[in-house]
Scaffold this motif. Structure first.
Motif, PDB file in Angstrom:
ATOM      1  N   VAL A  32     -20.124  -0.870  52.381  1.00 41.19           N
ATOM      2  CA  VAL A  32     -21.518  -1.041  52.806  1.00 41.19           C
ATOM      3  C   VAL A  32     -21.759  -2.485  53.233  1.00 41.19           C
ATOM      4  O   VAL A  32     -22.368  -2.749  54.274  1.00 41.19           O
ATOM      5  CB  VAL A  32     -22.494  -0.632  51.687  1.00 41.19           C
ATOM      6  N   ARG A  33     -21.273  -3.436  52.451  1.00 38.21           N
ATOM      7  CA  ARG A  33     -21.439  -4.842  52.824  1.00 38.21           C
ATOM      8  C   ARG A  33     -20.772  -5.144  54.163  1.00 38.21           C
ATOM      9  O   ARG A  33     -21.250  -5.987  54.932  1.00 38.21           O
ATOM     10  CB  ARG A  33     -20.860  -5.746  51.734  1.00 38.21           C
ATOM     11  N   ALA A  34     -19.688  -4.435  54.469  1.00 40.31           N
ATOM     12  CA  ALA A  34     -18.976  -4.660  55.732  1.00 40.31           C
ATOM     13  C   ALA A  34     -19.782  -4.247  56.954  1.00 40.31           C
ATOM     14  O   ALA A  34     -19.430  -4.609  58.082  1.00 40.31           O
ATOM     15  CB  ALA A  34     -17.641  -3.912  55.716  1.00 40.31           C
ATOM     16  N   LEU A  35     -20.883  -3.506  56.755  1.00 39.04           N
ATOM     17  CA  LEU A  35     -21.737  -3.155  57.888  1.00 39.04           C
ATOM     18  C   LEU A  35     -22.349  -4.390  58.543  1.00 39.04           C
ATOM     19  O   LEU A  35     -22.742  -4.342  59.712  1.00 39.04           O
ATOM     20  CB  LEU A  35     -22.851  -2.209  57.428  1.00 39.04           C
ATOM     21  N   ALA A  36     -22.422  -5.485  57.809  1.00 41.32           N
ATOM     22  CA  ALA A  36     -22.956  -6.730  58.376  1.00 41.32           C
ATOM     23  C   ALA A  36     -21.926  -7.453  59.240  1.00 41.32           C
ATOM     24  O   ALA A  36     -22.274  -8.397  59.955  1.00 41.32           O
ATOM     25  CB  ALA A  36     -23.424  -7.652  57.254  1.00 41.32           C
ATOM     26  N   ASP A  37     -20.673  -7.023  59.175  1.00 40.25           N
ATOM     27  CA  ASP A  37     -19.607  -7.659  59.945  1.00 40.25           C
ATOM     28  C   ASP A  37     -19.385  -6.916  61.257  1.00 40.25           C
ATOM     29  O   ASP A  37     -19.944  -5.853  61.493  1.00 40.25           O
ATOM     30  CB  ASP A  37     -18.309  -7.677  59.130  1.00 40.25           C
ATOM     31  N   GLY A  38     -18.522  -7.463  62.085  1.00 41.05           N
ATOM     32  CA  GLY A  38     -18.184  -6.786  63.339  1.00 41.05           C
ATOM     33  C   GLY A  38     -18.706  -7.531  64.547  1.00 41.05           C
ATOM     34  O   GLY A  38     -19.609  -8.373  64.451  1.00 41.05           O
ATOM     35  N   TRP A 100     -18.004   7.958  55.300  1.00 36.21           N
ATOM     36  CA  TRP A 100     -17.670   8.154  56.710  1.00 36.21           C
ATOM     37  C   TRP A 100     -18.938   8.228  57.563  1.00 36.21           C
ATOM     38  O   TRP A 100     -19.026   7.586  58.622  1.00 36.21           O
ATOM     39  CB  TRP A 100     -16.844   9.437  56.879  1.00 36.21           C
ATOM     40  N   ILE A 101     -19.931   8.994  57.109  1.00 28.64           N
ATOM     41  CA  ILE A 101     -21.177   9.125  57.879  1.00 28.64           C
ATOM     42  C   ILE A 101     -21.843   7.772  58.077  1.00 28.64           C
ATOM     43  O   ILE A 101     -22.256   7.415  59.190  1.00 28.64           O
ATOM     44  CB  ILE A 101     -22.139  10.101  57.166  1.00 28.64           C
ATOM     45  N   ILE A 102     -21.946   7.002  56.988  1.00 27.45           N
ATOM     46  CA  ILE A 102     -22.635   5.715  57.049  1.00 27.45           C
ATOM     47  C   ILE A 102     -21.893   4.735  57.954  1.00 27.45           C
ATOM     48  O   ILE A 102     -22.504   4.044  58.785  1.00 27.45           O
ATOM     49  CB  ILE A 102     -22.780   5.124  55.631  1.00 27.45           C
ATOM     50  N   CYS A 103     -20.568   4.666  57.819  1.00 31.23           N
ATOM     51  CA  CYS A 103     -19.797   3.698  58.609  1.00 31.23           C
ATOM     52  C   CYS A 103     -19.823   4.038  60.090  1.00 31.23           C
ATOM     53  O   CYS A 103     -19.920   3.135  60.934  1.00 31.23           O
ATOM     54  CB  CYS A 103     -18.357   3.629  58.103  1.00 31.23           C
ATOM     55  N   VAL A 104     -19.740   5.322  60.424  1.00 31.04           N
ATOM     56  CA  VAL A 104     -19.791   5.714  61.829  1.00 31.04           C
ATOM     57  C   VAL A 104     -21.189   5.518  62.390  1.00 31.04           C
ATOM     58  O   VAL A 104     -21.364   5.081  63.537  1.00 31.04           O
ATOM     59  CB  VAL A 104     -19.322   7.176  61.989  1.00 31.04           C
ATOM     60  N   THR A 105     -22.215   5.813  61.591  1.00 30.14           N
ATOM     61  CA  THR A 105     -23.592   5.697  62.064  1.00 30.14           C
ATOM     62  C   THR A 105     -24.010   4.252  62.277  1.00 30.14           C
ATOM     63  O   THR A 105     -24.571   3.902  63.319  1.00 30.14           O
ATOM     64  CB  THR A 105     -24.562   6.358  61.062  1.00 30.14           C
ATOM     65  N   TYR A 106     -23.748   3.398  61.291  1.00 34.88           N
ATOM     66  CA  TYR A 106     -24.318   2.048  61.298  1.00 34.88           C
ATOM     67  C   TYR A 106     -23.302   0.938  61.533  1.00 34.88           C
ATOM     68  O   TYR A 106     -23.689  -0.210  61.771  1.00 34.88           O
ATOM     69  CB  TYR A 106     -25.021   1.779  59.956  1.00 34.88           C
ATOM     70  N   GLY A 107     -22.024   1.242  61.458  1.00 32.25           N
ATOM     71  CA  GLY A 107     -21.021   0.193  61.563  1.00 32.25           C
ATOM     72  C   GLY A 107     -20.710  -0.203  62.998  1.00 32.25           C
ATOM     73  O   GLY A 107     -21.149   0.429  63.963  1.00 32.25           O
ATOM     74  N   SER A 108     -19.927  -1.268  63.139  1.00 34.05           N
ATOM     75  CA  SER A 108     -19.400  -1.634  64.445  1.00 34.05           C
ATOM     76  C   SER A 108     -18.397  -0.570  64.888  1.00 34.05           C
ATOM     77  O   SER A 108     -17.965   0.275  64.091  1.00 34.05           O
ATOM     78  CB  SER A 108     -18.691  -2.988  64.349  1.00 34.05           C
ATOM     79  N   ALA A 287     -28.292   0.814  53.790  1.00 36.19           N
ATOM     80  CA  ALA A 287     -27.157   0.571  54.679  1.00 36.19           C
ATOM     81  C   ALA A 287     -27.600   0.025  56.032  1.00 36.19           C
ATOM     82  O   ALA A 287     -26.989  -0.909  56.572  1.00 36.19           O
ATOM     83  CB  ALA A 287     -26.368   1.872  54.864  1.00 36.19           C
ATOM     84  N   GLN A 288     -28.667   0.591  56.584  1.00 34.80           N
ATOM     85  CA  GLN A 288     -29.104   0.151  57.900  1.00 34.80           C
ATOM     86  C   GLN A 288     -29.562  -1.307  57.904  1.00 34.80           C
ATOM     87  O   GLN A 288     -29.512  -1.969  58.949  1.00 34.80           O
ATOM     88  CB  GLN A 288     -30.205   1.062  58.445  1.00 34.80           C
ATOM     89  N   ASP A 289     -29.970  -1.812  56.738  1.00 37.68           N
ATOM     90  CA  ASP A 289     -30.386  -3.216  56.683  1.00 37.68           C
ATOM     91  C   ASP A 289     -29.181  -4.152  56.823  1.00 37.68           C
ATOM     92  O   ASP A 289     -29.285  -5.220  57.435  1.00 37.68           O
ATOM     93  CB  ASP A 289     -31.139  -3.493  55.389  1.00 37.68           C
ATOM     94  N   PHE A 290     -28.057  -3.762  56.259  1.00 37.03           N
ATOM     95  CA  PHE A 290     -26.830  -4.537  56.464  1.00 37.03           C
ATOM     96  C   PHE A 290     -26.427  -4.496  57.935  1.00 37.03           C
ATOM     97  O   PHE A 290     -25.986  -5.501  58.501  1.00 37.03           O
ATOM     98  CB  PHE A 290     -25.702  -3.988  55.587  1.00 37.03           C
TER      99      PHE A 290
END
Length: 313
Positions: A32-38, A100-108, A287-290
């Motif tokens: 989850v914290r990695a969502l701020a990266d990319g 998987w859902i969160i990382c694909v939705t909000y991640g880089s 998650a979306q805030d990250f």
């Protein structure tokens, strides 16, 4: 997902929800914290159809509804029966899917690719055989028809639950189906549906061809889903959500599963349960805030680069 949510003594409702969803009472595991990266904005836009649907607590119903639908495909059911750890570690199985859902939705796009690769590696060993109407068939989690059915069931479930318990979708249902088609492509699906009508037509095709069925394995999974091992208030809330998932299923699938709607006003009660859950989760970042931290950083870097390129007067 969010910041610290435990008080002294008993875990708060928020902590219990976040533990079930992310495996962490604070909702901030490393992924989850990695969502701020990319280095890019990811596959889906903030405020778009996918962000809107997946940010809603209607996803709590959608997850159950998707599992019920997916179980109707004997190939998918064989994979669950032969390889899934849902009985021994239901929370771990849930958090793996949510991840998987969160990382694909909000991640880089890079994080989405890494997460999809992680799931693909887990699926490499998922293969075997099952009995179909035409005899014994071999299966692999990478089979096109299994990937197709899982994607269709997921899309239908999340769209249907949001239409019942969520707000407006930017661009409407077609926008969600079209955007989430990218997730299907990431999982190896060549031609995912792009409209709501196409989504329902393809699902109806599985019924018309007799590819879906109910058997002892399906009944076993349904019994487990009906009595998932939660305790206290979470147990009561989950039973409401299960009843909501059953009630919201299209009649043709509900009948095939051998399920009936409860006579109670489950839609209204579910709305209350989801509202309480939303208030609990809103007490800290999700998650979306990250992901928005990443978007702000990228926007700042772009502004700095543009300013550097602007010639002095």
């Amino acid at each position: 997902m969010g910041a610290r949510s435990r008080t002294e003594g008993r875990p708060t409702l928020r902590a219990r929800l976040l533990t079930a969803l992310s495996g962490d009472p604070d909702g901030t595991p490393a992924w989850v914290r990695a969502l701020a990266d990319g280095d890019d904005a990811g596959w889906f836009a903030d405020g778009g159809a996918v962000w809107t649907v997946h940010a809603g607590t209607g996803t709590f119903v959608a997850g159950i509804r998707a599992l019920l639908l997916q179980a109707l495909h004997p190939g998918a059911m064989a994979g669950v029966h032969d390889f899934s750890r849902y009985r021994d570690d239901p929370i771990g199985r849930l958090t793996g899917t949510v991840r998987w859902i969160i990382c694909v939705t909000y991640g880089s796009t890079a994080q989405a690719a890494r997460e999809t690769g992680r799931v693909a590696r887990l699926h490499e060993r998922v293969q075997g055989s099952y009995e179909s109407a035409s005899g014994t068939r071999s299966y692999s989690a990478a089979d096109a028809d299994l990937v197709d059915w899982v994607h269709l069931a997921f899309t239908e479930a999340f769209l249907g639950a949001h239409e019942r318990w969520g707000g407006p979708i930017p661009g409407g249902p077609d926008a969600y189906v079209r955007e989430w088609a990218q997730a299907g492509r990431l999982m190896g699906l060549d031609d995912p549906p792009l409209t709501e009508a196409d989504l329902h037509a393809r699902m109806d095709g599985y019924l018309a061809r007799g590819e879906l069925r109910r058997d002892e394995r399906v009944d076993d999974v349904v019994r487990f889903l009906r009595r998932a091992p939660f305790t206290g208030m979470m147990r009561i809330a989950y039973r409401v959500l299960f009843a909501a998932a059953v009630a919201s299923l299209p009649v043709r699938y509900r009948r095939l599963l051998g399920l009936r709607r409860t006579p109670l006003p489950v839609v209204t009660v579910t709305r209350l349960v989801l509202a309480v859950s939303a208030r609990a989760l809103a007490r800290g970042p999700r998650a979306q805030d990250f992901a928005r931290d990443r978007l702000r950083r990228l926007a700042g870097e772009e502004s700095t680069t543009a300013a550097a390129r602007t010639p002095a007067p």
